[in-house]
Design an enzyme around this catalytic site. Structure first.
Site, mmCIF file in Angstrom:
data_model
loop_
_atom_site.group_PDB
_atom_site.id
_atom_site.type_symbol
_atom_site.label_atom_id
_atom_site.label_comp_id
_atom_site.label_asym_id
_atom_site.label_seq_id
_atom_site.Cartn_x
_atom_site.Cartn_y
_atom_site.Cartn_z
ATOM 1 N N LEU A 198 -5.716 42.124 20.422
ATOM 2 C CA LEU A 198 -4.616 42.268 19.465
ATOM 3 C C LEU A 198 -5.130 42.996 18.231
ATOM 4 O O LEU A 198 -6.295 42.848 17.841
ATOM 5 C CB LEU A 198 -4.048 40.907 19.092
ATOM 6 C CG LEU A 198 -3.528 40.058 20.254
ATOM 7 C CD1 LEU A 198 -2.718 38.885 19.711
ATOM 8 C CD2 LEU A 198 -2.690 40.864 21.240
ATOM 9 N N GLY A 248 -7.416 39.530 23.276
ATOM 10 C CA GLY A 248 -6.235 40.117 23.906
ATOM 11 C C GLY A 248 -6.584 41.105 25.014
ATOM 12 O O GLY A 248 -5.797 41.307 25.948
ATOM 13 N N ASN A 305 -12.468 35.124 22.607
ATOM 14 C CA ASN A 305 -13.402 34.820 21.510
ATOM 15 C C ASN A 305 -12.703 34.406 20.211
ATOM 16 O O ASN A 305 -13.309 34.417 19.142
ATOM 17 C CB ASN A 305 -14.282 36.056 21.235
ATOM 18 C CG ASN A 305 -13.469 37.246 20.751
ATOM 19 O OD1 ASN A 305 -12.327 37.401 21.137
ATOM 20 N ND2 ASN A 305 -14.051 38.083 19.906
ATOM 21 N N GLU A 306 -11.415 34.043 20.307
ATOM 22 C CA GLU A 306 -10.629 33.769 19.092
ATOM 23 C C GLU A 306 -11.332 32.829 18.129
ATOM 24 O O GLU A 306 -11.290 33.022 16.909
ATOM 25 C CB GLU A 306 -9.253 33.188 19.463
ATOM 26 C CG GLU A 306 -8.223 34.203 19.923
ATOM 27 C CD GLU A 306 -8.364 34.613 21.381
ATOM 28 O OE1 GLU A 306 -9.374 34.233 22.019
ATOM 29 O OE2 GLU A 306 -7.470 35.314 21.878
HETATM 30 C C1 LIG Z 1 -3.220 23.895 16.752
HETATM 31 C C2 LIG Z 1 -2.664 25.100 16.029
HETATM 32 C C3 LIG Z 1 -2.667 26.264 16.922
HETATM 33 C C4 LIG Z 1 -1.775 27.319 16.359
HETATM 34 C C5 LIG Z 1 -1.945 28.544 17.191
HETATM 35 C C6 LIG Z 1 -0.786 29.400 17.048
HETATM 36 C C7 LIG Z 1 -0.850 30.656 17.334
HETATM 37 C C8 LIG Z 1 -2.104 31.392 17.653
HETATM 38 C C9 LIG Z 1 -2.679 32.098 16.512
HETATM 39 C C10 LIG Z 1 -3.371 33.208 16.633
HETATM 40 C C11 LIG Z 1 -3.653 33.812 17.940
HETATM 41 C C12 LIG Z 1 -4.171 35.206 17.804
HETATM 42 C C13 LIG Z 1 -4.749 35.642 19.105
HETATM 43 C C14 LIG Z 1 -5.612 36.831 18.874
HETATM 44 C C15 LIG Z 1 -6.020 37.577 19.853
HETATM 45 C C16 LIG Z 1 -6.851 38.787 19.613
HETATM 46 O O1 LIG Z 1 -6.955 39.621 20.469
HETATM 47 S S1 LIG Z 1 -7.626 38.972 18.111
HETATM 48 C C17 LIG Z 1 -8.641 40.414 18.255
HETATM 49 C C18 LIG Z 1 -9.971 40.039 18.802
HETATM 50 N N1 LIG Z 1 -10.794 41.217 18.957
HETATM 51 C C19 LIG Z 1 -12.050 41.268 18.617
HETATM 52 O O2 LIG Z 1 -12.654 40.306 18.173
HETATM 53 C C20 LIG Z 1 -12.733 42.587 18.785
HETATM 54 C C21 LIG Z 1 -13.274 43.104 17.511
HETATM 55 N N2 LIG Z 1 -13.901 44.406 17.717
HETATM 56 C C22 LIG Z 1 -15.139 44.537 18.207
HETATM 57 O O3 LIG Z 1 -15.821 43.620 18.546
HETATM 58 C C23 LIG Z 1 -15.631 45.946 18.318
HETATM 59 O O4 LIG Z 1 -14.840 46.764 17.509
HETATM 60 C C24 LIG Z 1 -15.613 46.498 19.758
HETATM 61 C C25 LIG Z 1 -14.262 46.344 20.412
HETATM 62 C C26 LIG Z 1 -16.690 45.786 20.603
HETATM 63 C C27 LIG Z 1 -15.946 48.010 19.709
HETATM 64 O O5 LIG Z 1 -17.141 48.205 19.008
HETATM 65 P P1 LIG Z 1 -17.501 49.669 18.480
HETATM 66 O O6 LIG Z 1 -17.322 50.656 19.551
HETATM 67 O O7 LIG Z 1 -18.843 49.557 17.827
HETATM 68 O O8 LIG Z 1 -16.367 50.009 17.394
HETATM 69 P P2 LIG Z 1 -16.238 49.462 15.898
HETATM 70 O O9 LIG Z 1 -16.563 48.013 15.840
HETATM 71 O O10 LIG Z 1 -16.964 50.364 14.984
HETATM 72 O O11 LIG Z 1 -14.660 49.581 15.674
HETATM 73 C C28 LIG Z 1 -14.040 50.838 15.422
HETATM 74 C C29 LIG Z 1 -12.871 50.613 14.491
HETATM 75 O O12 LIG Z 1 -11.901 49.795 15.162
HETATM 76 C C30 LIG Z 1 -11.612 48.658 14.346
HETATM 77 N N3 LIG Z 1 -11.269 47.525 15.229
HETATM 78 C C31 LIG Z 1 -12.025 46.955 16.138
HETATM 79 N N4 LIG Z 1 -11.365 45.980 16.770
HETATM 80 C C32 LIG Z 1 -10.144 45.921 16.224
HETATM 81 C C33 LIG Z 1 -8.997 45.110 16.474
HETATM 82 N N5 LIG Z 1 -8.949 44.149 17.370
HETATM 83 N N6 LIG Z 1 -7.921 45.342 15.695
HETATM 84 C C34 LIG Z 1 -7.916 46.309 14.748
HETATM 85 N N7 LIG Z 1 -8.978 47.119 14.499
HETATM 86 C C35 LIG Z 1 -10.077 46.912 15.234
HETATM 87 C C36 LIG Z 1 -12.877 48.440 13.555
HETATM 88 O O13 LIG Z 1 -12.632 47.649 12.430
HETATM 89 C C37 LIG Z 1 -13.267 49.858 13.231
HETATM 90 O O14 LIG Z 1 -12.418 50.298 12.194
HETATM 91 P P3 LIG Z 1 -12.935 51.330 11.082
HETATM 92 O O15 LIG Z 1 -13.350 52.556 11.829
HETATM 93 O O16 LIG Z 1 -14.103 50.655 10.382
HETATM 94 O O17 LIG Z 1 -11.779 51.535 10.175
#
Ligand SMILES: CCCCC/C=C\C/C=C\CCC/C=C/C(=O)SCCNC(=O)CCNC(=O)[C@H](O)C(C)(C)COP(=O)(O)OP(=O)(O)OC[C@H]1O[C@@H](n2cnc3c(N)ncnc32)[C@H](O)[C@@H]1OP(=O)(O)O
Length: 286
Positions: A92, A137, A161-162
């Site tokens: 997400l 996601g 990994n949330e």
């Molecule tokens: C009891 C009460 C319960 C209540 C519950 C109720 C509801 C539930 C609540 C919430 C649920 C939410 C569920 C969420 C689900 C998700 O999917 S959250 C997203 C999780 N994703 C991650 O953790 C991945 C993060 N990213 C990375 O680890 C790395 O970026 C990579 C994918 C491994 C790629 O690495 P690399 O190639 O080195 O690239 P960079 O890290 O440099 O990233 C490039 C740019 O992209 C941006 N970015 C990365 N991931 C995201 C993302 N998910 N969203 C937006 N942007 C992202 C990163 O910041 C870099 O940006 P800039 O170039 O610096 O601007």
């Protein structure tokens, strides 16, 4: 309202594009963030660089593409993969869940639910060719598929990994994880926010097969051929029997789930956690 209008526009543009390319003999259609090839087994490629994060636009285009494929009775199966090198999907889009207003969070979550329900309950055979990192996601997309093939590259990890972000996977992410890897493994992996290497993912059952990186697409195609040999009606009824209760669990409380998400993600403490996580991602670069 604005999103509904955008959706109608995209559908219309998508079908125009689809018709034009079909005339060219190209058998494919595309919008900005999703490319679909329908020559041979259909292949849906996410292309939302740099990391295929599931922004609202990306979710919308994904859902529309899926809808188009579902409506084409000649398409019985789809391979889901990525065009971004080394990334299947970063999950997400964190920027949709950080620093916005409650109405935006509600709209975003509704679209996350919509895509999940469509994917998880699809009548088509879905095979994922996981050719890169697949956290949260991204893992969810893969878990919706009927079979998961992952590239054997230790740099690629997959899992929900949330908890590492200071957020909580909602109950329907959890339910699908439990259905796939069992209660004990899911409980541990969810609490720890484990991101599995391909070998670990295979061992625990997050993926079904790990193959050398250059074979991930050919393997996905051969898996698809095997699944296509099963009569649709019996396979579909079986899939429905296995998945219906999990999907219904969300369907019956969609609105409450949206409210839960919105109030959870709007909390100052949660916004703070997301801010810190985003900062960590930035610092990793520097
Ligand atoms: C009891 C009460 C319960 C209540 C519950 C109720 C509801 C539930 C609540 C919430 C649920 C939410 C569920 C969420 C689900 C998700 O999917 S959250 C997203 C999780 N994703 C991650 O953790 C991945 C993060 N990213 C990375 O680890 C790395 O970026 C990579 C994918 C491994 C790629 O690495 P690399 O190639 O080195 O690239 P960079 O890290 O440099 O990233 C490039 C740019 O992209 C941006 N970015 C990365 N991931 C995201 C993302 N998910 N969203 C937006 N942007 C992202 C990163 O910041 C870099 O940006 P800039 O170039 O610096 O601007």
């Amino acid at each position: 309202m604005a999103l509904a209008a955008a959706r109608r526009l995209l559908l219309h543009a998508g079908s125009r594009l689809g018709r034009r390319e079909a005339v060219d003999g190209a058998r494919r259609f595309a919008n900005k963030r999703v490319l679909v090839e329908t020559e041979g087994p259909a292949v849906m490629k996410l292309r939302n660089p740099p990391v295929n994060s599931l922004s609202l636009e990306c979710l919308t285009e994904f859902t529309i593409s899926l809808e188009k494929l579902e409506n084409d009775k000649s398409i019985r199966g789809v391979i889901l993969t990525s065009e971004c090198p080394g990334i299947f999907s970063a999950g997400l889009d964190l920027l949709e869940m950080y620093g916005r207003n409650p109405a935006h969070y509600a709209e975003y979550w509704k679209n996350v639910q919509e895509l999940w329900l469509r994917l998880y309950t699809s009548n088509m055979i879905l095979v994922s060719a996981i050719n890169g990192a697949s956290p949260a996601g991204g893992c969810l997309l893969a878990l919706c598929c009927d079979y998961r093939v992952m590239a054997d590259n230790p740099k690629y990890t997959i899992g929900l990994n949330e908890s590492l972000l200071g957020i909580v996977a909602p109950f329907w992410f959890k339910d699908m994880y439990v259905n796939t890897i069992g209660h004990r493994e899911a409980e541990r992996a969810l609490q720890l926010g484990t991101l599995f290497s391909p070998a670990e993912a295979l061992k625990v059952g997050v993926v079904d097969e790990v193959v050398p990186e250059d074979q991930v697409h050919s393997k996905a195609r051969s898996v698809m051929t095997k699944w296509l040999a099963i009569p649709d009606h019996s396979r579909q009824l079986t899939k429905n029997m296995m998945r219906k209760a999990t999907a219904d669990n969300l369907i019956k409380q969609r609105e409450a789930d949206i409210q839960n998400f919105t109030s959870f993600i709007s909390k100052d403490s949660i916004q703070k956690s997301l801010h810190m996580y985003l900062e960590k991602l930035k610092q990793k670069k520097g």
